[in-house]
Motif scaffolding. Structure first.
Motif, short mmCIF file in Angstrom:
data_model
loop_
_atom_site.label_atom_id
_atom_site.label_comp_id
_atom_site.label_asym_id
_atom_site.label_seq_id
_atom_site.Cartn_x
_atom_site.Cartn_y
_atom_site.Cartn_z
N GLU A 167 0.76 -1.37 0.01
CA GLU A 167 0.00 0.04 -0.03
C GLU A 167 0.90 1.33 0.07
OE1 GLU A 167 -2.22 -0.70 3.76
OE2 GLU A 167 -1.09 1.22 4.26
N GLN A 168 2.03 1.19 0.49
CA GLN A 168 2.85 2.61 0.50
C GLN A 168 3.25 2.68 -0.85
OE1 GLN A 168 6.66 2.41 0.26
NE2 GLN A 168 6.95 4.51 0.96
N LYS A 224 7.76 7.24 -2.93
CA LYS A 224 8.17 6.05 -2.60
C LYS A 224 9.45 6.16 -1.60
CE LYS A 224 9.39 1.43 -3.94
NZ LYS A 224 9.91 0.29 -5.08
N ARG A 226 11.40 9.02 -0.53
CA ARG A 226 11.77 10.19 0.24
C ARG A 226 12.03 10.18 1.75
NH1 ARG A 226 6.84 13.15 2.79
NH2 ARG A 226 5.19 11.36 2.48
N ALA B 32 9.21 3.84 6.07
CA ALA B 32 8.03 5.29 5.99
C ALA B 32 7.11 5.28 6.89
CB ALA B 32 7.33 4.91 4.61
N LYS B 37 6.68 9.25 7.60
CA LYS B 37 6.31 9.80 6.21
C LYS B 37 5.40 9.21 5.58
CE LYS B 37 11.24 10.76 5.53
NZ LYS B 37 12.55 10.10 5.18
N TYR B 38 4.70 7.87 6.15
CA TYR B 38 3.43 7.29 5.40
C TYR B 38 2.64 6.85 6.49
CZ TYR B 38 0.59 4.00 3.14
OH TYR B 38 -0.63 3.22 2.83
N ASP B 39 1.16 7.38 6.56
CA ASP B 39 0.39 6.72 7.77
C ASP B 39 -0.36 5.38 6.99
OD1 ASP B 39 1.04 8.85 9.39
OD2 ASP B 39 -0.74 10.10 8.30
#
Lengths: 226, 67
Positions: A167-168, A224, A226, B32, B37-39
């Motif tokens: 999903e990321q 993706k 960073r 992440a 940086k990502y939820d």
């Protein structure tokens, strides 16, 4: 003192620098392709000229082109080596990442094969990668390439998006697609309006397509890694 | 969004690759999430919570908690 598993993947220099390595690899690949196109076009033009002789200037152009291609290949090799080292440092790959690598490798092979066919079947001298893409093809080659892109690449993309990535990466890819779509929606009419006003040359479909693709890819990789 | 993923992982001496394998995501995804940086989506947040046998609120903090 023994390093723990947690210490090993901190402070995460691999992931932070991955974007740069991937960008270098992409730029090197595009540069090498463009350089090969330039050399092929230059040599084709030379062969078509009945009394053509290579002047010192032509030889200098060819040598510069060959050096550029070699430089791009060297850059790509360094980027791949660096990517591999970072990959090893980050620990073993998950099965999902392995599938992702395999799909990317198949996509790269397909892209390489399509590019090679375009270079080999191009009639007119290619002064730039864009000229190479704009050149004519025989109907048979065009049908084969259209099927490759329309069926095989589409199927691979759908499989990759629905079955391979997590999903990321999907979120990063979606962000790239959204920004690219708006680049197209806004950029194309702006160009068209400026052209209607006689301020710029007529809109170039291939350039718009490439810009959209580059914006999507750069945004996707940035989001993706960073 | 802040989270305790890195601490929880450290307590078990798992690498990011170990956690990624357990969650069926990439190492980048774990990195992440840990760095904010990502939820993660709700399904992934539940998966993480079940893996550590905690509630989602005990791992993730959106800064809106009362009391």
């Amino acid at each position: 003192m023994m390093d723990s598993a947690v210490d090993k993947d901190e402070p995460g220099p691999g992931f932070g620098a991955q974007a740069g390595r991937v960008a270098l690899l992409l730029l090197a690949a595009i540069g090498a392709l463009g350089g090969v196109g330039f050399l092929t076009g230059f040599l084709a033009a030379y062969n078509q000229d009945p009394d053509g002789t290579l002047s010192p200037r032509d030889i200098a152009f060819l040598a510069a082109g060959a050096l550029f291609v070699l430089g791009c290949l060297y850059g790509a090799w360094r980027a791949i080596r660096s990517l591999r080292a970072a990959d090893v440092a980050a620990g073993p790959r998950t099965p999902r990442e392995g599938r992702n690598r395999r799909v990317m490798a198949i996509a790269a092979l397909l892209g390489g094969a399509i590019s090679l066919v375009l270079v080999l079947h191009h009639d007119a001298p290619a002064s730039s990668p864009l000229a190479l893409l704009d050149g004519p093809l025989t109907p048979a080659v065009a049908i084969v390439l259209a099927l490759l892109v329309g069926v095989l690449v589409s199927a691979l993309s759908i499989y990759w998006y629905l079955r391979v990535i997590d999903e990321q990466e999907a979120a990063a890819y979606n962000k790239g697609a959204l920004i690219a779509m708006h680049t197209f929606w806004i950029g194309a009419p702006v160009w068209w309006l400026l052209w209607k006003g006689g301020l710029v040359p007529a809109p170039d479909g291939m350039l718009i397509y490439l810009t959209t693709a580059i914006v999507a890819t750069v945004t996707w990789l940035w989001a993706k890694y960073r | 969004m802040k989270n305790r993923l890195k601490v929880l992982r450290a307590e078990r001496n798992w690498s990011q690759a170990d956690l990624a394998l357990r969650l069926d995501v990439s190492r980048q995804a774990v990195n992440a999430v840990e760095t904010g940086k990502y939820d993660p989506s709700l399904p992934l947040a539940f998966k993480i919570a079940r893996l550590f046998d905690l509630s989602i609120e005990e791992i993730f903090d959106d800064g809106q908690r009362r009391g």
